[in-house]
Design a protein around this motif. Structure first.
Motif, short mmCIF file in Angstrom:
data_model
loop_
_atom_site.label_atom_id
_atom_site.label_comp_id
_atom_site.label_asym_id
_atom_site.label_seq_id
_atom_site.Cartn_x
_atom_site.Cartn_y
_atom_site.Cartn_z
N ARG A 1 43.86 44.37 39.73
CA ARG A 1 42.51 43.57 40.36
C ARG A 1 42.63 43.75 41.99
O ARG A 1 43.75 43.62 42.29
N GLU B 1 38.30 32.34 42.72
CA GLU B 1 38.78 32.54 41.31
C GLU B 1 40.14 32.31 41.14
O GLU B 1 40.70 31.64 40.12
N GLY B 2 41.00 33.01 42.05
CA GLY B 2 42.31 32.94 41.99
C GLY B 2 42.83 31.56 42.31
O GLY B 2 43.83 31.08 41.58
N TRP C 1 53.11 32.51 39.58
CA TRP C 1 51.81 32.85 40.26
C TRP C 1 51.00 33.88 39.91
O TRP C 1 49.91 34.05 40.08
N SER C 2 51.67 34.77 39.19
CA SER C 2 51.17 35.91 38.68
C SER C 2 49.96 35.54 37.71
O SER C 2 50.37 34.85 36.74
N VAL D 1 46.81 35.64 46.22
CA VAL D 1 46.01 34.33 46.61
C VAL D 1 47.07 33.16 46.78
O VAL D 1 46.89 32.32 47.72
N ASP E 1 36.31 36.15 44.88
CA ASP E 1 37.77 36.53 44.06
C ASP E 1 38.85 35.58 44.41
O ASP E 1 39.66 35.12 43.69
N ILE F 1 40.92 42.26 45.31
CA ILE F 1 40.34 41.08 45.99
C ILE F 1 39.42 41.97 47.04
O ILE F 1 39.58 42.18 47.94
N ALA G 1 45.56 41.90 44.03
CA ALA G 1 45.57 40.43 43.64
C ALA G 1 47.02 39.62 43.43
O ALA G 1 47.05 38.73 43.68
N ASP G 2 47.93 41.02 43.12
CA ASP G 2 49.18 40.26 42.33
C ASP G 2 50.43 40.67 43.34
O ASP G 2 51.35 41.07 42.73
N TRP H 1 42.65 29.31 39.40
CA TRP H 1 43.73 29.57 38.33
C TRP H 1 44.92 28.94 38.82
O TRP H 1 45.58 28.24 37.69
N TRP I 1 47.82 36.10 40.38
CA TRP I 1 47.26 35.93 41.44
C TRP I 1 48.18 35.74 42.80
O TRP I 1 48.17 34.74 43.39
#
Length: 210
Positions: free
Chosen positions: A5, A15-16, A185-186, A191, A12, A7, A149-150, A19, A188
């Motif tokens: 993913r 969204e993270g 936190w994975s 984020v 985006d 960002i 993102a991760d 979550w 994201w």
């Protein structure tokens, strides 16, 4: 395996953040305290990594001054840096060590366009092969220049201090401990890093530190 993913927009990041807030009450506090979280996307490529090298172990003001000189001298392309003499780069403010790093980066032959399509671990493995590009620099590049993102940077002192405060830890977590915490936190983690960076600024303002 390809890049995961990316960002690209504030949506985006939002969204993270949503979550993360649903997964962890303390992360929800960080998000609520600092929202909206910044996008923090940067350009990628040679200049982005060279600027990171320039910024190592100097003040923000010094790094900006040196970078301005490099831009004015058109020394932000790999071909120009590779051809530049030590004396020329020294005159622009680079130390001997950073000149060595700049030359190494310029001659590394990195396929920056290709990096965009590699999985996270391969991006980091590729970058840390270059002298002067450590794991922290590679992770920050992956997070903010490539928009991954991760990815997380547990060696960052601001992230460590923010995590210590947010999670009410007695001591600042070591990189290995923070990396393990970040697994929760994975997918994201980038984020989560944005939230912790923002939370770090909040706690420093509370302490009267600018």
């Amino acid at each position: 395996m390809r890049a995961g993913r990316i960002i690209e927009t504030d949506a985006d990041v939002a969204e993270g953040a949503k979550w993360l807030s649903a997964q962890c009450p303390r992360m929800a506090i960080a998000v609520q305290t600092t929202s909206p979280l910044p996008l923090r996307r940067r350009t990628d490529g040679f200049a982005a990594l060279l600027q990171a090298i320039v910024s190592q172990q100097v003040s923000v003001a010094s790094a900006q001054a040196i970078w301005s000189k490099l831009e004015e001298a058109e020394m932000t392309r790999p071909e120009a840096v590779a051809d530049a003499s030590w004396d020329a780069l020294r005159a622009l403010g680079l130390s001997r060590q950073k000149i060595r790093y700049a030359h190494a980066l310029a001659n590394a032959g990195i396929d920056y366009d290709g990096l965009r399509n590699l999985p996270d671990h391969e991006v980091i493995e590729t970058l840390v092969e270059v002298p002067g590009v450590g794991v922290w620099t590679a992770e920050i590049y992956a997070m903010f220049s490539l928009g991954r993102a991760d990815v997380f940077a547990p060696g960052d002192l601001a992230l460590q201090e923010a995590a210590r405060s947010l999670y009410e830890m007695q001591e600042r977590p070591k990189p290995a401990e923070l990396r393990a915490m970040a697994e929760a936190w994975s997918p994201w983690r980038s984020v989560a890093a944005r939230a912790l960076f923002a939370y770090y600024r909040v706690i420093k303002q509370r302490e009267g530190i600018t």
